[in-house]
Design a protein around this motif. Structure first.
Motif, PDB file in Angstrom:
ATOM      1  N   GLY A 139       0.859  -1.214  -0.114  1.00  0.00           N
ATOM      2  CA  GLY A 139       0.008  -0.026  -0.024  1.00  0.00           C
ATOM      3  C   GLY A 139       1.055   1.168   0.218  1.00  0.00           C
ATOM      4  N   ASN A 140       1.895   1.160   0.835  1.00  0.00           N
ATOM      5  CA  ASN A 140       2.608   2.477   1.103  1.00  0.00           C
ATOM      6  C   ASN A 140       3.704   2.906  -0.096  1.00  0.00           C
ATOM      7  N   LEU A 141       3.680   1.893  -0.999  1.00  0.00           N
ATOM      8  CA  LEU A 141       4.315   2.067  -2.369  1.00  0.00           C
ATOM      9  C   LEU A 141       3.552   3.189  -3.029  1.00  0.00           C
ATOM     10  N   GLY A 142       2.362   3.137  -3.062  1.00  0.00           N
ATOM     11  CA  GLY A 142       1.337   4.122  -3.693  1.00  0.00           C
ATOM     12  C   GLY A 142       1.736   5.547  -2.919  1.00  0.00           C
ATOM     13  N   ALA A 143       1.949   5.846  -1.664  1.00  0.00           N
ATOM     14  CA  ALA A 143       2.404   6.885  -1.089  1.00  0.00           C
ATOM     15  C   ALA A 143       3.783   7.270  -1.540  1.00  0.00           C
ATOM     16  N   VAL A 144       4.742   6.469  -1.945  1.00  0.00           N
ATOM     17  CA  VAL A 144       5.731   6.831  -2.345  1.00  0.00           C
ATOM     18  C   VAL A 144       5.688   7.698  -3.682  1.00  0.00           C
ATOM     19  N   LEU A 145       4.963   7.090  -4.485  1.00  0.00           N
ATOM     20  CA  LEU A 145       4.677   7.641  -5.646  1.00  0.00           C
ATOM     21  C   LEU A 145       3.998   9.272  -5.544  1.00  0.00           C
ATOM     22  N   GLY A 146       2.787   9.158  -4.841  1.00  0.00           N
ATOM     23  CA  GLY A 146       2.036  10.268  -4.225  1.00  0.00           C
ATOM     24  C   GLY A 146       3.136  11.471  -3.938  1.00  0.00           C
ATOM     25  N   THR A 147       4.001  11.168  -2.988  1.00  0.00           N
ATOM     26  CA  THR A 147       4.872  12.363  -2.430  1.00  0.00           C
ATOM     27  C   THR A 147       5.330  13.087  -3.450  1.00  0.00           C
ATOM     28  N   GLN A 148       5.325  12.560  -4.753  1.00  0.00           N
ATOM     29  CA  GLN A 148       6.133  13.094  -5.996  1.00  0.00           C
ATOM     30  C   GLN A 148       5.055  14.131  -6.825  1.00  0.00           C
ATOM     31  N   LEU A 149       3.996  14.155  -6.769  1.00  0.00           N
ATOM     32  CA  LEU A 149       2.883  14.322  -7.609  1.00  0.00           C
ATOM     33  C   LEU A 149       2.380  15.906  -7.517  1.00  0.00           C
ATOM     34  N   TYR A 150       2.532  16.561  -6.289  1.00  0.00           N
ATOM     35  CA  TYR A 150       1.982  17.832  -5.966  1.00  0.00           C
ATOM     36  C   TYR A 150       3.147  18.730  -6.165  1.00  0.00           C
ATOM     37  N   ARG A 151       3.852  18.837  -7.452  1.00  0.00           N
ATOM     38  CA  ARG A 151       5.051  19.692  -7.856  1.00  0.00           C
ATOM     39  C   ARG A 151       4.527  21.058  -7.667  1.00  0.00           C
ATOM     40  N   PRO A 152       5.354  21.988  -7.583  1.00  0.00           N
ATOM     41  CA  PRO A 152       5.143  23.441  -7.349  1.00  0.00           C
ATOM     42  C   PRO A 152       4.408  24.019  -8.802  1.00  0.00           C
ATOM     43  N   LYS A 153       5.136  23.676  -9.709  1.00  0.00           N
ATOM     44  CA  LYS A 153       4.702  24.162 -10.962  1.00  0.00           C
ATOM     45  C   LYS A 153       3.400  23.667 -11.311  1.00  0.00           C
ATOM     46  N   THR A 154       2.707  22.820 -10.706  1.00  0.00           N
ATOM     47  CA  THR A 154       1.346  22.447 -10.838  1.00  0.00           C
ATOM     48  C   THR A 154       0.379  23.310 -10.158  1.00  0.00           C
ATOM     49  N   SER A 155       1.032  24.074  -9.094  1.00  0.00           N
ATOM     50  CA  SER A 155       0.010  24.805  -8.373  1.00  0.00           C
ATOM     51  C   SER A 155      -0.526  25.995  -9.027  1.00  0.00           C
ATOM     52  N   PRO A 156      -1.831  26.494  -8.970  1.00  0.00           N
ATOM     53  CA  PRO A 156      -2.908  25.835  -7.870  1.00  0.00           C
ATOM     54  C   PRO A 156      -3.844  25.075  -8.058  1.00  0.00           C
ATOM     55  N   ARG A 157      -3.967  24.672  -9.186  1.00  0.00           N
ATOM     56  CA  ARG A 157      -4.806  23.533  -9.675  1.00  0.00           C
ATOM     57  C   ARG A 157      -4.289  21.960  -9.236  1.00  0.00           C
ATOM     58  N   TRP A 158      -3.412  21.818  -9.415  1.00  0.00           N
ATOM     59  CA  TRP A 158      -2.727  20.732  -9.130  1.00  0.00           C
ATOM     60  C   TRP A 158      -3.583  19.264  -9.698  1.00  0.00           C
ATOM     61  N   TYR A 159      -3.511  19.619 -10.941  1.00  0.00           N
ATOM     62  CA  TYR A 159      -3.986  18.713 -12.018  1.00  0.00           C
ATOM     63  C   TYR A 159      -3.329  17.207 -11.801  1.00  0.00           C
ATOM     64  N   LEU A 160      -1.931  17.239 -11.805  1.00  0.00           N
ATOM     65  CA  LEU A 160      -1.225  16.032 -11.657  1.00  0.00           C
ATOM     66  C   LEU A 160      -1.558  15.267 -10.314  1.00  0.00           C
ATOM     67  N   GLY A 161      -1.495  15.811  -9.297  1.00  0.00           N
ATOM     68  CA  GLY A 161      -1.848  15.215  -7.945  1.00  0.00           C
ATOM     69  C   GLY A 161      -3.256  14.729  -8.105  1.00  0.00           C
ATOM     70  N   HIS A 162      -4.228  15.597  -8.239  1.00  0.00           N
ATOM     71  CA  HIS A 162      -5.606  15.514  -8.189  1.00  0.00           C
ATOM     72  C   HIS A 162      -6.018  14.391  -9.211  1.00  0.00           C
ATOM     73  N   GLY A 163      -5.432  14.388 -10.085  1.00  0.00           N
ATOM     74  CA  GLY A 163      -5.672  13.411 -11.472  1.00  0.00           C
ATOM     75  C   GLY A 163      -5.312  11.768 -11.022  1.00  0.00           C
ATOM     76  N   PHE A 164      -3.937  11.984 -10.492  1.00  0.00           N
ATOM     77  CA  PHE A 164      -3.694  10.438  -9.893  1.00  0.00           C
ATOM     78  C   PHE A 164      -4.572   9.848  -8.909  1.00  0.00           C
ATOM     79  N   ALA A 165      -4.822  10.968  -7.890  1.00  0.00           N
ATOM     80  CA  ALA A 165      -5.708  10.202  -6.774  1.00  0.00           C
ATOM     81  C   ALA A 165      -6.974   9.902  -7.312  1.00  0.00           C
TER      82      ALA A 165
END
Length: 490
Positions: free
Chosen positions: A413-439
């Protein structure tokens, strides 16, 4: 092994038309010579076991997720950490966590909970405190790695530990109560960070340093007292009377293998690794851990980027977690009463999907709508995760195999967390399409995995019922133990 059961008794206790797969002492076929109320005994166990364990997990989740609150109080500015470097400090925690989960559960099986769990807590409390004293990126990365190592054994260890006290149909509710501490930690974390942040300048230290120091010291203090209130197993727990101990052993003997004197064997570890269901339980948590941890780690930043000030963002993290805590408990009660797991995962995960759809589509000019999306997301993620994490403890037979399967679930399960920690990159702020899309995508995969596992477990249950009805016998001359006691919880 438990006492032999006759075919007539099996047919009575395990009838396909029965509302429950596990017998209780209300059944005439099971003798309760102690005269002790089963409900009263459960209340006593809950009172003695759950508050202390829940406190441990609350502090564990607080110490791993308060980095998001510390970031708003100047952590990255003071240590000159760039956006991508900050993401790596989140990732390295889960690398340590994943690597040491299974070894920690093996150590638990070979030692005792009373010794092992408080010792783990003491270790991570020291590391959490030291995070507040770091002065460069390298030191902070090292501290985050060892925080993951020292926290890795708590959750899988406690899930296994509870399975040694409660019947399979009773474990989910207790695991859900235990896991609700995660959402409580999020709520408390926001409030504490708001208050502690005002200590900026005290003793010449920044506010973010005080967040780590004070919360870490609190963990150390609780760890030292935990040696007094964490107990081992029913056979030695001092708060039980002999009749109560007898009743616990009798009720578990008809439902689980918790009363077996099972020695550790590597063959049981290999059995867990070879069981496809153990991998599916792990994938079930994998698809939940990415949204779970990205939300808990990035929620303060997500809310701040909606246009709120840092102090406001700290406080606005409280309502989503409060709603999540309430729903986690309500769903746990409903799941316990209906003896169902998969339908509640599907419903809760669907609620979280709605939340991410709102976050991805809400107009930037309406931050309040996006904020509602965070509430929906939290309200769906936490109840689903609680059920997913308790599923293998209810369905995997054999103590060492169950301990391994539980640790596998958390590790995969926590291998998913490892990936998730790299998704909310500053350049994707403020919409966070990459992180929200993966989630969002992970939550959809969770629906698929849950539905598939549900169908496979029901198919195996049907096969077991057929074998029971046909009177299939093991070498010992009775219906096989696996079939009698382990109709899977679905």
């Amino acid at each position: 092994m438990s006492a032999p059961l006759t075919e007539e008794k099996v047919a009575h206790d395990k009838s396909p038309d029965s509302g429950s797969n596990t017998p209780s002492f209300s059944d005439e076929s099971i003798d309760n010579p102690t005269g002790i109320s089963e409900k009263a005994l459960l209340r006593k166990l809950d009172y003695k076991l759950l508050p202390g364990l829940t406190l441990l997990y609350l502090l564990s989740f607080l110490d791993r997720s308060n980095i998001g609150n510390a970031r708003l109080e100047g952590l990255t500015d003071d240590l000159h950490i760039t956006g991508n470097q900050y993401l790596f400090t989140l990732t390295v925690y889960f690398i340590g966590y994943v690597l040491f989960e299974i070894p920690c559960n093996i150590v638990l099986k070979r030692t005792t909970p009373k010794l092992w769990l408080p010792t783990l807590m003491l270790a991570w409390g020291v590391v959490a405190t030291l995070m507040g004293l770091c002065h460069n990126l390298g030191g902070f990365i090292a501290a985050r790695f060892f925080l993951g190592v020292t926290e890795s054994g708590l959750f899988p260890g406690v899930v296994f530990y509870l399975s040694m006290w409660y019947k399979r149909t009773e474990t989910h509710y207790r695991v859900a109560l235990f896991f609700s501490a995660a959402s409580l930690a999020g709520a408390f974390g926001g409030i504490l960070a708001f208050g502690i942040g005002k200590m900026k300048g005290v003793a010449g230290l920044a506010g973010w340093r005080w967040i780590f120091i004070l919360e870490g010291i609190l963990t150390v203090i609780v760890a030292l007292t935990a040696y007094l209130f964490i107990h081992n197993y029913p056979s030695t727990a001092p708060f039980l009377t002999e009749p109560e101990r007898t009743l616990i052993h009798a009720r578990l003997a008809h439902d689980t293998d918790a009363t077996n004197d099972e020695k550790f064997a590597w063959s049981n570890v290999r059995a867990a690794l070879a069981d496809y269901k153990c991998w599916m339980y792990g994938f079930g948590f994998h698809t939940m851990s990415l949204p779970l941890y990205t939300l808990s780690l990035f929620l303060p930043t997500i809310i701040k980027e909606l246009g709120y000030k840092a102090a406001e963002a700290q406080l606005l993290t409280v309502p989503p977690y409060a709603v999540a805590t309430i729903l986690t408990l309500l769903v746990a009660v409903a799941s316990e009463k209906t003896k169902k797991r998969a339908p509640f995962i599907l419903a809760s995960t669907s609620l979280a999907i709605i939340g991410y759809i709102i976050l991805l589509t809400a107009p930037r000019s309406k931050p309040g709508v996006s904020y509602v999306g965070t509430i929906f997301a939290a309200a769906g993620i936490y109840p689903s995760t609680a059920i997913v994490l308790s599923w293998p403890a209810a369905n995997v037979s054999g103590q060492s195999k169950r301990a391994t399967a539980t640790a596998m679930t958390i590790t995969i399960g926590n291998l998913g967390a490892v990936l998730g920690t790299q998704l909310y990159r500053p350049k994707t702020s403020p919409r966070w399409y990459l992180g929200h899309g993966f989630a969002l995508g992970y939550l959809v995969f969770n629906l698929i995995n849950t539905a598939a596992l549900w169908g496979l477990l029901e198919r195996e249950n049907r096969g077991k019922r057929v074998r029971i009805e046909q009177g299939e016998r093991s070498e010992g001359g009775i219906v096989s133990d696996e079939d009698v006691r382990f109709l899977f919880q679905t």
